[in-house]
Scaffold this motif. Structure first.
Motif, mmCIF file in Angstrom:
data_model
loop_
_atom_site.group_PDB
_atom_site.id
_atom_site.type_symbol
_atom_site.label_atom_id
_atom_site.label_comp_id
_atom_site.label_asym_id
_atom_site.label_seq_id
_atom_site.Cartn_x
_atom_site.Cartn_y
_atom_site.Cartn_z
ATOM 1 N N PRO A 99 0.978 -1.331 0.139
ATOM 2 C CA PRO A 99 0.195 0.125 0.232
ATOM 3 C C PRO A 99 0.982 1.378 -0.053
ATOM 4 O O PRO A 99 0.356 2.291 -0.545
ATOM 5 N N TRP A 100 2.032 1.212 0.477
ATOM 6 C CA TRP A 100 2.856 2.708 0.660
ATOM 7 C C TRP A 100 4.127 2.466 -0.139
ATOM 8 O O TRP A 100 4.651 1.450 -0.402
ATOM 9 N N ALA A 101 4.306 3.648 -0.847
ATOM 10 C CA ALA A 101 5.779 3.837 -1.450
ATOM 11 C C ALA A 101 6.708 4.414 -0.568
ATOM 12 O O ALA A 101 6.382 5.168 0.026
ATOM 13 N N LEU A 102 7.907 4.084 -0.385
ATOM 14 C CA LEU A 102 8.895 4.452 0.647
ATOM 15 C C LEU A 102 10.164 4.976 0.057
ATOM 16 O O LEU A 102 10.506 4.233 -0.922
ATOM 17 N N SER A 103 10.573 6.013 0.619
ATOM 18 C CA SER A 103 12.030 6.686 0.122
ATOM 19 C C SER A 103 12.747 6.974 1.498
ATOM 20 O O SER A 103 12.160 7.485 2.275
ATOM 21 N N VAL A 104 14.158 6.658 1.409
ATOM 22 C CA VAL A 104 15.007 7.189 2.433
ATOM 23 C C VAL A 104 15.883 8.148 2.037
ATOM 24 O O VAL A 104 16.338 8.070 1.183
ATOM 25 N N ASP A 187 10.154 8.493 4.243
ATOM 26 C CA ASP A 187 8.997 9.229 3.816
ATOM 27 C C ASP A 187 8.156 7.864 2.965
ATOM 28 O O ASP A 187 8.626 7.164 2.199
ATOM 29 N N GLN A 188 6.810 7.971 3.615
ATOM 30 C CA GLN A 188 5.661 7.101 2.953
ATOM 31 C C GLN A 188 4.701 7.906 2.283
ATOM 32 O O GLN A 188 4.293 8.800 2.669
ATOM 33 N N ARG A 189 4.369 7.635 1.092
ATOM 34 C CA ARG A 189 3.436 7.845 0.328
ATOM 35 C C ARG A 189 2.307 6.783 -0.050
ATOM 36 O O ARG A 189 2.770 5.954 -0.545
ATOM 37 N N GLU A 190 0.965 7.095 0.474
ATOM 38 C CA GLU A 190 0.212 5.869 -0.048
ATOM 39 C C GLU A 190 -0.418 5.841 -1.290
ATOM 40 O O GLU A 190 -0.311 6.823 -1.899
ATOM 41 N N ARG A 191 -0.226 4.530 -1.851
ATOM 42 C CA ARG A 191 -0.569 4.552 -3.343
ATOM 43 C C ARG A 191 -1.917 4.725 -3.709
ATOM 44 O O ARG A 191 -2.123 5.108 -4.852
ATOM 45 N N LEU A 192 -2.964 4.704 -2.748
ATOM 46 C CA LEU A 192 -4.264 4.572 -3.224
ATOM 47 C C LEU A 192 -5.033 5.554 -2.250
ATOM 48 O O LEU A 192 -4.261 5.959 -1.389
ATOM 49 N N ALA A 193 -6.134 5.955 -2.788
ATOM 50 C CA ALA A 193 -6.853 6.911 -1.714
ATOM 51 C C ALA A 193 -7.000 6.503 -0.304
ATOM 52 O O ALA A 193 -7.097 5.177 -0.108
ATOM 53 N N PRO A 194 -6.851 7.133 0.628
ATOM 54 C CA PRO A 194 -6.716 8.833 0.574
ATOM 55 C C PRO A 194 -5.587 9.242 0.484
ATOM 56 O O PRO A 194 -5.244 10.508 0.791
ATOM 57 N N PHE A 195 -4.508 8.517 -0.084
ATOM 58 C CA PHE A 195 -3.214 9.147 -0.419
ATOM 59 C C PHE A 195 -2.487 9.874 0.849
ATOM 60 O O PHE A 195 -1.921 11.017 0.661
ATOM 61 N N ARG A 196 -2.333 9.205 1.736
ATOM 62 C CA ARG A 196 -1.799 9.718 2.995
ATOM 63 C C ARG A 196 -0.249 9.575 2.912
ATOM 64 O O ARG A 196 0.372 9.050 2.154
#
Ligand SMILES: Nc1ncnc2c1ncn2[C@@H]1O[C@H](COP(=O)(O)OP(=O)(O)OP(=O)(O)O)[C@@H](O)[C@H]1O
Length: 600
Positions: A99-104, A187-196
């Motif tokens: 569910p989440w895309a991550l970057s460091v 950093d994490q970005r949610e791939r689907l809604a609600p895109f947290r």
């Protein structure tokens, strides 16, 4: 004693022992892996929950802090192990389909002699530490390198580590002369809604060691460095004490180290303090002091929370109209010449229908979280007061902004009045210090807490100006007398003459007016001599100097050399301009009073 406690002899009383209880105790046979797996590894998962974490190595010089944090190729320490695991974790959690895309990213800095230096960019100068509206600590301009593998990390970290300031002392051939801070952000970005979005910060800190300069043999530059190290560690202790005692003011700003750690000490982070101790007899006192500090730090309660927000572009998929976002008038301005909505490929829907489709959370997601929080509390306040009319959250954005601005202005005004109040209190206290008899005469309301007072409490102050004014009154009694006073203008002191017919209030503000120039000069010189030559104990004989301030002054002197004027006190971390002025006033008036009451 066991895996959580230790016991050492009490140097004050040989019949007794001192017992300490910690979350973990690692003895001489423990390995780097034991420490890492037992205490550090378990906190890493919190970073993926958007929470902050920090690990600090603390202890006397030469006790093994750098060894614990960095280690060697054969025995890697906390930093390489944590990075290896964290990168592995983020790869797994951020894999396609999750569910989440991550970057460091990583940043690496040192605090050397109260300067924040970027170790990934040796050309950068002293960086400033700032705080955003949510209380997050930031360093604008600090290099952030994206890393996806351990090889990436080493590529940046190893050369940067060589930039760190080290030097030989009698106790350690490669002694760290600075506090080294490795910051790893996930950093994490949610791939689907609600895109947290989430952000977790990990601080890995190798503190410089506290130093007893009689044993380190430090001189010259080493002594200066040591002064800065000891002062910042002293402030760290003050911060821990203030947090433990629940004091209203925690002196984070008194050193760069504590300012940087503000969101890790008593803040939002999972914090681990590793106290390195050396078991040899000659380190006994250092050991007791490190253990005492660790025991005090253990009492600090942190309240970790998740740093989560919603991405702004989340608003497009839910078809939020410009009008909904901006309010009617701003929506009009945001339209193109033909009235089409800029940035929205969809036809505009009537606001009512659009809002019906939105959940309250989606509507609010367009707002700055700090503002949202304030609006919610204002709404609650209005609700509790039974206020009529639409709640703030449903008023158009523009009106909301105006209301928020008004609230900000009121807040600033209150802050300004509070400052004024404190200033007046300081003056009253200074006066009380000079004349204890007058203290008895003062109205008891002077010492009531701030919240119980109105902002105009100047009257007791006026009344308190008694004894030192005698001289002025004598002079003022003779007509056309010109009195020389020293008046503060910015930092420059100017000799001006004031006609004795000046209004009473003005004369009162200029306390220097109350004593002769000779007495004033004599008092200043006496204080300056004490500041430059007195021990911490001697300094405590001065008004408004307690044990902590005395220590800060001694630390500053070690670092910068003698004070050239009393006003230099203001340059000591932890002493403000106002405090310096009130210090000067209380001491000079005190000395003057002493002289007048003396045998002459
Ligand atoms: N547990 C240990 N095992 C083996 N060697 C160690 C251990 N702890 C420390 N050392 C060695 O002792 C020396 C001093 O250690 P280190 O530099 O880590 O101390 P420090 O606390 O960081 O000192 P400073 O505050 O002066 O920087 C180094 O040569 C280090 O390799």
């Amino acid at each position: 004693m066991d895996s959580c406690s230790l016991e050492i002899a009490n140097w004050r009383n040989h019949q007794e022992t001192l017992k300490y209880q910690f979350d973990a105790f690692y003895g001489e046979r423990s390995t780097q892996q034991d420490i890492y797996a037992g205490s550090v590894q378990p906190i890493l998962r919190h970073l993926l929950e958007g929470q902050n974490a920090s690990v600090l190595a603390y202890g006397p010089t030469g006790a093994g802090k750098t060894h614990t944090m960095l280690g060697s190729p054969e025995q890697p320490g906390v930093i390489p192990r944590a990075l290896m695991d964290l990168l592995q974790l983020t790869r797994e959690e951020g894999a396609e389909g999750r569910p989440w895309a991550l970057s460091v990213t990583m940043s690496y800095l040192e605090i050397y002699q109260e300067k924040v230096l970027d170790l990934l960019d040796s050309a950068s100068g002293d960086l400033v530490i700032r705080e955003d509206c949510r209380g997050n600590i930031l360093i604008p301009g600090l290099t952030q390198k994206p890393i996806t593998s351990f090889a990436d990390f080493e590529r940046h970290f190893l050369p940067a580590s060589r930039n760190r300031t080290v030097g030989a002392t009698r106790l350690n051939q490669r002694s760290s002369r600075s506090h080294a801070v490795l910051l790893v952000k996930v950093d994490q970005r949610e791939r689907l809604a609600p895109f947290r979005q989430r952000e977790g910060k990990l601080y890995l800190i190798d503190l410089a060691g506290s130093e007893d300069n009689r044993r380190t043999g430090n001189k010259g530059l080493r002594l200066k460095e040591s002064g800065a190290i000891n002062t910042s560690l002293f402030v760290l202790g003050k911060v821990v004490d203030a947090l433990n005692q629940g004091l209203p003011r925690v002196p984070y700003r008194d050193s760069k180290l504590t300012r940087l750690l503000q969101d890790s000490l008593g803040g939002s982070a999972h914090s681990i303090l590793i106290a390195n101790i050396a078991p040899e007899r000659r380190f006994y006192l250092d050991t007791v002091s490190a253990l005492n500090f660790a025991a005090r730090s253990k009492e600090v309660i942190n309240r970790p929370f998740t740093n989560e927000s919603l991405q702004l572009h989340v608003l497009a998929p839910v078809k939020l109209s410009q009008k909904e976002l901006l309010g009617p008038s701003e929506a009009k301005r945001a339209r193109g010449p033909e009235g089409e909505e800029i940035g929205s490929p969809e036809p505009t829907e009537a606001p009512a229908s659009a809002s019906q489709k939105l959940s309250p959370l989606q509507k609010l997601s367009s707002m700055d979280p700090a503002m949202l929080e304030r609006l919610l509390s204002l709404d609650r306040l209005l609700g509790s007061q039974g206020s009529q009319g639409a709640p703030l959250l449903s008023t158009p954005r523009r009106e909301r902004m105006v209301l928020m601005k008004t609230v900000e202005e009121k807040d600033l005004e209150i802050e300004r009045l509070k400052m004024k109040q404190k200033e007046l209190e300081a003056k009253v206290l200074a006066q009380e210090a000079v004349d204890p008899k007058e203290k008895e005469n003062c109205s008891p309301t002077v010492l009531r807490p701030l919240s119980h007072r109105t902002v105009t409490v100047a009257r007791p102050l006026k009344k308190a100006v008694v004894m030192p004014l005698q001289l002025i009154q004598e002079q003022a009694a003779s007509p056309n007398t010109e009195i020389h006073i020293l008046k503060n203008k910015g930092r420059k002191r100017k000799l001006e003459s004031l006609d004795a017919s000046e209004p009473e209030g003005k004369a009162e503000d200029c306390w220097e007016l109350q004593i002769s120039p000779e007495l004033l000069a004599h008092g200043r010189q006496k204080i300056l001599d004490l500041l430059n030559e007195g021990s911490a104990r001697d300094l405590r004989s001065l008004q408004r100097i307690g044990p902590k301030k005395a220590q800060l002054i001694v630390g500053w002197r070690e670092l910068h050399g003698p004070f050239s004027q009393v006003e230099d006190l203001e340059r000591v971390e932890g002493i403000t301009g106002k405090q310096m002025e009130s210090f000067l006033k209380a001491n000079i008036l005190g000395l003057a009073a002493g002289q007048r009451c003396g045998p002459s």
